[in-house]
Design an enzyme around this catalytic site. Structure first.
Site, PDB file in Angstrom:
ATOM      1  N   LYS A 177     -25.835  81.995  38.507  1.00 36.05           N
ATOM      2  CA  LYS A 177     -26.650  82.535  39.670  1.00 36.05           C
ATOM      3  C   LYS A 177     -28.324  82.795  38.993  1.00 36.05           C
ATOM      4  CE  LYS A 177     -24.030  86.031  40.322  1.00 36.05           C
ATOM      5  NZ  LYS A 177     -23.366  86.916  40.891  1.00 36.05           N
ATOM      6  N   THR A 211     -30.757  92.585  49.162  1.00 32.49           N
ATOM      7  CA  THR A 211     -29.990  91.913  48.249  1.00 32.49           C
ATOM      8  C   THR A 211     -28.799  92.435  47.641  1.00 32.49           C
ATOM      9  OG1 THR A 211     -31.601  92.189  46.619  1.00 32.49           O
ATOM     10  CG2 THR A 211     -31.901  90.205  47.722  1.00 32.49           C
ATOM     11  N   GLY A 213     -25.397  93.871  46.848  1.00 33.52           N
ATOM     12  CA  GLY A 213     -24.239  93.216  47.125  1.00 33.52           C
ATOM     13  C   GLY A 213     -24.008  91.570  47.280  1.00 33.52           C
ATOM     14  N   THR A 214     -24.962  90.921  46.775  1.00 31.13           N
ATOM     15  CA  THR A 214     -25.282  89.493  47.177  1.00 31.13           C
ATOM     16  C   THR A 214     -24.253  88.815  46.081  1.00 31.13           C
ATOM     17  OG1 THR A 214     -27.192  89.327  45.587  1.00 31.13           O
ATOM     18  CG2 THR A 214     -27.412  89.229  47.826  1.00 31.13           C
ATOM     19  N   GLY A 215     -24.088  89.485  44.928  1.00 28.58           N
ATOM     20  CA  GLY A 215     -23.112  88.870  43.813  1.00 28.58           C
ATOM     21  C   GLY A 215     -21.806  89.147  44.211  1.00 28.58           C
ATOM     22  N   CYS A 216     -21.290  90.285  44.745  1.00 23.63           N
ATOM     23  CA  CYS A 216     -19.929  90.629  45.117  1.00 23.63           C
ATOM     24  C   CYS A 216     -19.594  89.785  46.389  1.00 23.63           C
ATOM     25  CB  CYS A 216     -19.964  92.042  45.845  1.00 23.63           C
ATOM     26  SG  CYS A 216     -20.538  93.450  44.644  1.00 23.63           S
TER      27      CYS A 216
END
Length: 270
Positions: A177, A211, A213-216
Site C-alpha cells: 500500500k 482513514t 482502519g483502512t488497512g484492516c
C-alpha cells in the site's frame, strides 16, 4: 437443500470506536457478502485520536477461540491482524496449521494510524520468519514494509521490486500500500507470487482525515473476496475498489476528533 454462507474468520484486536480492528473486519465481511467470525487477541483502548492501552487476551484463550470456530463452523478464508507478541504469533500459526485453509491474509499491523506502536520489538522477527511465509497474502503499508525490509523505501518507482523482496522467494503474494507516499496519484502495487507478476493499482488520492482502519478494511475485503472463490488478482482488484469507494463515501462524514473511519456500508445506506 440448505444454503451455505461464505465464512471468514478475523484474528485481531478490538477497537471500541468501531473504525478498525475486528469491528472494521466484521463490517467489511458483511458488506462484501460474507459471514464474519472473530477471535479476539487483545482489547485495545483507543478512539479516533489515538491508542491509550492494549490489554492482551491470554494466548491459550485466543487459540481456544480459533479452534472453537473452525471445529464447528469452519472458514473459507482467514484474516489476521494485530498480533502483539512472539508467543501469540507462533500459537496462531500452529493452530491454523491444523486446518486446511489456503486463503489466509495477513495485515502485518505494527503501527496505528495515530502513530502508536502496536507490536513488541522482538515479535517483528517472529512475524517475518514464521508467519509471513505461512500465509497466502500480506498487505503491508510503507512503514511496515520498511520495518520488514530493514531499510527505507525511496519512492514509488521502487515498489514493484520491494513487493517482490517481501514475497520471500515467491512464498507469499504482496499487496503493498502506497498511501504513505505523498504523490498526487495513489498507486498500490500487487505482486502475485503465484504468477510472478506485479500489477499497479491506481486511484486518486483523497484529502480526508477519515482513514482510521483502512488497512484492516482492505485486508478483510481481500479475504472476503477470496472466500467467494475469486482468483487472487481479481480478489485484490475488487478489494481495492471496495476500499476506494468506502473512503470516498466516508469523507462526507465527521465522527470523532481525529482520524474518522471509512463508510463500510456505502452500498446500503447513507
Amino acid at each position: 437443500m440448505k444454503k451455505h454462507y461464505k465464512r471468514v474468520l478475523t484474528i485481531a484486536g478490538s477497537d471500541p470506536s468501531g473504525g478498525a480492528g475486528i469491528q472494521a473486519d466484521l463490517k467489511t465481511f458483511s458488506a462484501c457478502g460474507c459471514y464474519g467470525m472473530s477471535a479476539i487477541v487483545a482489547v485495545v483502548d483507543e478512539n479516533t485520536v489515538g491508542v491509550t492501552g492494549v490489554h492482551p487476551v491470554p494466548v491459550d484463550f485466543v487459540t481456544g477461540q480459533i479452534r472453537s470456530v473452525l471445529d464447528d463452523i469452519g472458514a473459507d478464508a482467514v484474516k489476521i491482524g494485530m498480533l502483539h507478541s512472539s508467543e501469540l504469533i507462533r500459537a496462531v500459526r500452529e493452530t491454523l496449521a491444523a486446518y486446511d485453509i489456503r486463503n489466509i491474509v495477513l495485515d502485518p499491523v505494527m503501527v496505528a494510524t495515530s502513530g502508536d506502536r502496536l507490536l513488541q520489538e522482538e515479535a517483528i522477527a517472529t512475524l517475518q520468519e514464521e508467519l509471513v511465509p505461512f500465509v497466502r497474502v500480506i498487505t503491508p503499508n510503507i512503514p511496515e514494509a520498511e520495518i520488514l525490509l530493514g531499510r527505507k523505501i525511496a519512492g514509488q518507482e521502487e515498489l514493484p521490486q520491494v513487493a517482490r523482496e517481501l514475497s520471500f522467494g515467491r512464498k507469499v503474494s504482496v499487496l503493498l500500500k502506497a498511501g504513505h507516499l505523498h504523490d498526487t496519484e495513489l498507486i498500490d502495487v500487487f505482486y502475485n507470487a503465484e504468477t510472478d507478476k506485479a500489477t499497479p493499482l491506481r486511484s486518486m488520492r483523497l484529502d480526508t482525515p477519515n482513514t482510521h482502519g483502512t488497512g484492516c478494511t482492505l485486508s478483510s475485503a481481500v479475504a472476503a473476496f477470496l472466500a467467494h472463490g475469486l482468483p487472487l488478482d481479481e480478489a485484490v482488484v475488487c478489494a481495492k475498489e471496495y476500499i476506494n469507494a468506502a473512503i470516498i463515501a466516508g469523507a462526507e462524514y465527521e465522527i470523532g476528533k481525529g482520524h474518522g473511519p471509512v463508510h463500510h456500508f456505502f452500498n446500503f445506506w447513507e
